[in-house]
Design a protein around this motif. Structure first.
Motif, PDB file in Angstrom:
ATOM      1  N   TRP A 184     -29.087 -22.391  12.236  1.00 52.72           N
ATOM      2  CA  TRP A 184     -28.826 -22.457  10.795  1.00 52.72           C
ATOM      3  C   TRP A 184     -30.128 -22.447  10.001  1.00 52.72           C
ATOM      4  CZ3 TRP A 184     -30.255 -26.231   7.270  1.00 52.72           C
ATOM      5  CH2 TRP A 184     -29.681 -26.122   5.992  1.00 52.72           C
ATOM      6  N   ALA A 185     -31.098 -23.250  10.433  1.00 52.53           N
ATOM      7  CA  ALA A 185     -32.371 -23.341   9.715  1.00 52.53           C
ATOM      8  C   ALA A 185     -33.094 -21.994   9.710  1.00 52.53           C
ATOM      9  CB  ALA A 185     -33.256 -24.416  10.341  1.00 52.53           C
ATOM     10  N   HIS A 214     -26.204 -30.132  19.120  1.00 53.90           N
ATOM     11  CA  HIS A 214     -26.374 -30.325  17.672  1.00 53.90           C
ATOM     12  C   HIS A 214     -27.703 -29.721  17.205  1.00 53.90           C
ATOM     13  CE1 HIS A 214     -22.938 -33.075  17.480  1.00 53.90           C
ATOM     14  NE2 HIS A 214     -23.409 -33.645  18.571  1.00 53.90           N
ATOM     15  N   LEU A 231     -37.277 -28.804  14.528  1.00 53.59           N
ATOM     16  CA  LEU A 231     -36.130 -28.591  15.409  1.00 53.59           C
ATOM     17  C   LEU A 231     -36.543 -27.945  16.724  1.00 53.59           C
ATOM     18  CD1 LEU A 231     -33.570 -27.486  12.707  1.00 53.59           C
ATOM     19  CD2 LEU A 231     -33.285 -29.450  14.236  1.00 53.59           C
ATOM     20  N   GLU A 239     -26.358 -36.666  10.190  1.00 51.65           N
ATOM     21  CA  GLU A 239     -26.886 -35.530  10.940  1.00 51.65           C
ATOM     22  C   GLU A 239     -28.176 -35.896  11.660  1.00 51.65           C
ATOM     23  OE1 GLU A 239     -26.978 -30.773  10.245  1.00 51.65           O
ATOM     24  OE2 GLU A 239     -27.695 -32.014   8.577  1.00 51.65           O
ATOM     25  N   GLU A 240     -29.036 -36.668  10.998  1.00 46.04           N
ATOM     26  CA  GLU A 240     -30.294 -37.063  11.630  1.00 46.04           C
ATOM     27  C   GLU A 240     -30.053 -37.877  12.898  1.00 46.04           C
ATOM     28  OE1 GLU A 240     -33.398 -35.916  10.711  1.00 46.04           O
ATOM     29  OE2 GLU A 240     -32.085 -34.673   9.462  1.00 46.04           O
ATOM     30  N   ARG A 262     -27.516 -25.804  17.249  1.00 47.14           N
ATOM     31  CA  ARG A 262     -26.792 -25.251  16.100  1.00 47.14           C
ATOM     32  C   ARG A 262     -27.604 -25.381  14.815  1.00 47.14           C
ATOM     33  NH1 ARG A 262     -22.302 -27.649  18.789  1.00 47.14           N
ATOM     34  NH2 ARG A 262     -22.466 -29.527  17.487  1.00 47.14           N
ATOM     35  N   LYS A 263     -28.248 -26.528  14.649  1.00 47.92           N
ATOM     36  CA  LYS A 263     -29.033 -26.748  13.436  1.00 47.92           C
ATOM     37  C   LYS A 263     -30.233 -25.808  13.383  1.00 47.92           C
ATOM     38  CE  LYS A 263     -30.015 -29.172   9.678  1.00 47.92           C
ATOM     39  NZ  LYS A 263     -29.134 -29.270   8.496  1.00 47.92           N
ATOM     40  N   THR A 321     -33.872 -25.921   3.507  1.00 49.71           N
ATOM     41  CA  THR A 321     -33.088 -26.577   4.562  1.00 49.71           C
ATOM     42  C   THR A 321     -32.764 -28.028   4.196  1.00 49.71           C
ATOM     43  OG1 THR A 321     -35.084 -27.254   5.736  1.00 49.71           O
ATOM     44  CG2 THR A 321     -34.094 -25.125   6.349  1.00 49.71           C
ATOM     45  N   THR A 351     -38.606 -28.042   8.701  1.00 50.20           N
ATOM     46  CA  THR A 351     -37.394 -28.193   9.508  1.00 50.20           C
ATOM     47  C   THR A 351     -37.385 -27.326  10.758  1.00 50.20           C
ATOM     48  OG1 THR A 351     -36.142 -28.785   7.530  1.00 50.20           O
ATOM     49  CG2 THR A 351     -34.883 -28.053   9.444  1.00 50.20           C
ATOM     50  N   SER A 400     -30.479 -32.774   4.359  1.00 52.80           N
ATOM     51  CA  SER A 400     -29.796 -33.167   5.580  1.00 52.80           C
ATOM     52  C   SER A 400     -28.913 -34.366   5.218  1.00 52.80           C
ATOM     53  CB  SER A 400     -30.826 -33.506   6.650  1.00 52.80           C
ATOM     54  OG  SER A 400     -30.217 -33.957   7.835  1.00 52.80           O
ATOM     55  N   ILE A 427     -29.796 -35.149  15.556  1.00 55.83           N
ATOM     56  CA  ILE A 427     -30.804 -34.091  15.757  1.00 55.83           C
ATOM     57  C   ILE A 427     -32.239 -34.585  15.723  1.00 55.83           C
ATOM     58  CG2 ILE A 427     -29.257 -32.351  14.748  1.00 55.83           C
ATOM     59  CD1 ILE A 427     -31.072 -32.406  12.238  1.00 55.83           C
TER      60      ILE A 427
END
Length: 259
Positions: free
Chosen positions: A201-202, A194, A182, A219-220, A197-198, A212, A178, A215, A223
């Motif tokens: 978090w990851a 998005h 990202l 969400e996918e 932020r992800k 992680t 992940t 999902s 992102i």
């Protein structure tokens, strides 16, 4: 239903799916069978009925024969176009399997990473969010390499089969890729909040040695550049004018990306 991610090998996940009404369970890609069965025993599983194999690669299917030794009578499912170790039941797109009283499993043929790759769409009681186990087809913010297929096939798998699933569907992939995915996604779409932020978090999740996954399909859609190839901004960023061409170029870029 209950779902437990089980870290295996260096960065793989196997999964335990429990039908709470009956205590029966299925396991997804149990590459380390003893580890998976310990989690099953620790969580009150009465019997493991099914092995759900996403594809034939060794880090997903190597544990199948051992599972058959340790759990006599277990059914090992896999795609009909894949040479899956220990397979007892070959699946076609749309095949349905039940687990216990409340869990239903739908086989989705998603070729490209391998010819016979299967994703498993799993539903429980009506009030529960569904789940999809995507193997190496769909990752959090990424997709699998095109080892045995084409960009057209991956587009069909990602955008015509997986993307239309209910938005609340939880996405359980088979690798902990992940954070790197990202970072690449942010390179493709540097203004995408998005993704920003992800990614934060990851990073926190991995610093705490936490997974992680899952999902979600929704969400996918925000992102994952490989599921956003219909978006004009993504096509413009990679210099392509169609979704399939953009997907092909994104995969080429990702294969050569080292940041």
């Amino acid at each position: 239903m209950k779902i437990f991610p089980i870290p295996c090998l260096e960065d793989n996940y196997a999964y335990l799916i429990i039908d709470e009404s009956s205590g029966e369970a299925a396991v997804v890609d149990p590459v380390e069978p003893e580890k998976v069965l310990k989690v099953a025993n620790d969580n009150g599983v009465s019997t493991v009925k099914l092995v759900l194999t996403t594809h034939h690669h060794w880090d997903h299917a190597r544990g199948n024969e051992k599972m058959k030794e340790l759990v006599p009578g277990v059914r090992v499912l896999g795609g009909s176009f894949d040479n899956v170790h220990g397979c007892t039941d070959r699946l076609e797109h749309g095949d349905k399997i039940s687990l216990g009283r409340d869990v239903n499993i739908l086989a989705l043929h998603t070729p490209c990473h391998t010819k016979g790759h299967i994703c498993y769409f799993v539903t429980g009681k009506e009030e529960e969010d569904p789940a999809v186990f995507t193997g190496d087809t769909l990752f959090v913010a990424g997709c699998g390499k095109f080892f045995e297929g084409t960009a057209e096939q991956m587009y069909q798998s990602l955008c015509m089969i997986l993307r239309p699933l209910p938005k609340q569907t939880r996405v359980y992939c088979d690798h902990e890729y992940t954070e790197k995915n990202l970072r690449f996604a942010l390179f493709v779409e540097p203004e995408n909040e998005h993704i920003k932020r992800k990614l934060l978090w990851a990073k926190h999740q991995r610093e705490a040695n936490q997974p992680t996954v899952p999902s979600s399909i929704e969400e996918e859609l925000y992102i994952n550049p490989f599921m956003r190839v219909d978006m004009p901004e993504v096509q413009k960023r990679v210099g392509r004018s169609s979704a399939v061409e953009a997907l092909m170029e994104l995969r080429r870029m990702k294969d050569n990306w080292t940041r």
